[in-house]
Design an enzyme around this catalytic site. Structure first.
Site, mmCIF file in Angstrom:
data_model
loop_
_atom_site.group_PDB
_atom_site.id
_atom_site.type_symbol
_atom_site.label_atom_id
_atom_site.label_comp_id
_atom_site.label_asym_id
_atom_site.label_seq_id
_atom_site.Cartn_x
_atom_site.Cartn_y
_atom_site.Cartn_z
ATOM 1 C CG HIS A 1 48.876 35.502 9.919
ATOM 2 N ND1 HIS A 1 48.979 36.308 11.039
ATOM 3 C CD2 HIS A 1 50.082 34.909 9.789
ATOM 4 C CE1 HIS A 1 50.193 36.199 11.555
ATOM 5 N NE2 HIS A 1 50.876 35.363 10.809
ATOM 6 C CD1 TRP B 1 38.948 28.593 -0.348
ATOM 7 C CD2 TRP B 1 39.379 29.278 -2.429
ATOM 8 N NE1 TRP B 1 38.696 27.541 -1.186
ATOM 9 C CE2 TRP B 1 38.953 27.930 -2.472
ATOM 10 C CE3 TRP B 1 39.707 29.923 -3.622
ATOM 11 C CZ2 TRP B 1 38.842 27.224 -3.660
ATOM 12 C CZ3 TRP B 1 39.599 29.221 -4.810
ATOM 13 C CH2 TRP B 1 39.173 27.889 -4.822
ATOM 14 C CB SER C 1 40.391 32.350 6.889
ATOM 15 O OG SER C 1 41.730 32.372 6.420
#
Length: 389
Positions: A183, A239, A243
């Site tokens: 995710h 990356w 997040s």
């Protein structure tokens, strides 16, 4: 996913959609980068050795080096840009750095990790490919359904009645962890107007008569080659930047922080306990809340609390820092913690092979290992303190 299998010698076998052998052809893969002379010697040496002994039968350290050179070769032939031109990644001219803050901090959109190509890996960019674009034409629905994915799932992945096989070295958190990590890395945009109908057998136990899956929405056409070989946007940052907790845009991050003066994430307090906040419909407010279940609730809550604990420690050590400074540093520390868990704990637990365990430990601690790295770090820290006096 590409529809042509990779060959060990760096070629792919591309066939016509009707499966006719006459349509097959060999496509030479062009390397995406050139290894050094030493790396090429290592690759060649292990190619010869692996003809006699595969990597997984080699002694631990030799097997680890074998994997290291295999990784270089995979990078050479199986890592390709999803754009026709590198200009899509931006430049310091087209996407200038808006604030020097991001020289040492994460940008929630994923920009500016590479100042020469500032859009690399940011929200909305295409995910890279393991095969060149020219051999990755858009598959037809018939190709996607051959073999039938439902049949594959039922035959190879479904639990057989009365034949539960426990994983003796893992628990359910291992599955939650990899979902938690993916995710963070990617989520392709779905096309609300296009669905795939997965064929079901007459005795299928699926609740409905049809199984429908949303198709992935192709990115807009930026080059004529995109018509035949479309790209697909990643709605998350690419990356390893947490997040899933912090969001994939600056606006989402600001909402989750609620501009707390100590750089903390917003949490709901219920007595002595703290929980993830929710909107009026009961949806969890976090960076990524799709496919939610109790495993996601546990890990998202845990690392939100960890972020705030890091903020408290930083505020104590650096009382003059602003809320943004504390938040930026806490996010880096929290992301490093997740990366460490994944590298030296989760992956070796899933793939408990000596060569991989050595390789993953070296990936984090360096080739000298954890103990010597910690000793060297302590010596360096002591030297720095003495030099200060």
């Amino acid at each position: 996913m590409p529809n042509t299998p990779s060959k060990p010698n760096g070629t792919t076998s591309a066939a016509s959609s009707n499966g006719d052998d006459k349509g097959k052809k060999q496509v030479e893969l062009q390397p995406s980068f050139t290894p050094t002379l030493l790396e090429r010697l290592g690759i060649t040496s292990f190619h010869l050795l692996n003809k006699l002994i595969p990597w997984y039968k080699l002694p631990g350290f030799i097997g680890a080096f074998n994997l290291a050179f295999l990784r270089i070769e995979l990078r050479q032939y199986n890592l390709h840009d999803a754009y026709a031109s590198s200009q899509a990644q931006g430049s310091s001219i087209t996407d200038p750095l808006p604030n020097e803050r991001y020289l040492g901090a994460r940008h929630s959109d994923g920009k500016f990790n590479d100042l020469k190509q500032p859009k690399m890996g940011c929200t909305g960019m295409r995910f890279g490919r393991n095969f060149p674009r020219e051999v990755c034409g858009k598959p037809s629905e018939e190709e996607l359904m051959t073999p039938n994915p439902r049949m594959i799932s039922e035959r190879f992945m479904a639990r057989k009645e009365g034949k539960f096989i426990p994983a003796t070295t893992l628990n359910l958190l291992a599955a939650a962890w990899i979902q938690f990590q993916t995710h963070d890395w990617f989520f392709h945009e779905q096309d609300p107007h296009e669905k795939f109908n997965v064929p079901l057998s007459e005795d299928d136990k699926w609740l409905d008569q049809h199984m429908q899956l949303y198709a992935t929405k192709p990115d807009e056409t930026l080059d004529p080659s995109d018509v035949k070989c479309p790209g697909y946007k990643n709605l998350n940052t690419h990356w390893w930047d947490g997040s899933q907790i912090y969001g994939s845009s600056e606006s989402v991050t600001h909402t989750l922080r609620n501009r707390h003066p100590d750089g903390k994430l917003s949490l709901d307090s219920r007595g002595r306990e703290q929980f993830l906040p929710r909107d009026q419909d009961g949806n969890v407010l976090t960076g990524f809340n799709d496919n939610w279940w109790v495993g996601m609730e546990i890990l998202h809550t845990l690392f939100a609390l960890e972020h705030n604990a890091i903020c408290d420690a930083l505020r104590k050590e650096y009382p003059d820092w602003s809320g943004d400074q504390i938040f930026d540093k806490a996010r880096l520390v929290n992301c490093a913690l997740m990366a460490k868990i994944h590298t030296v704990e989760w992956t070796p637990a899933i793939l408990a092979h000596p060569a991989l365990q050595i390789g993953m430990a070296a990936n984090w601690w360096g080739i000298v290992g954890e103990k010597l790295t910690k000793i060297a770090g302590s010596v360096e820290q002591t030297t720095t303190i003495l030099e200060a006096y």
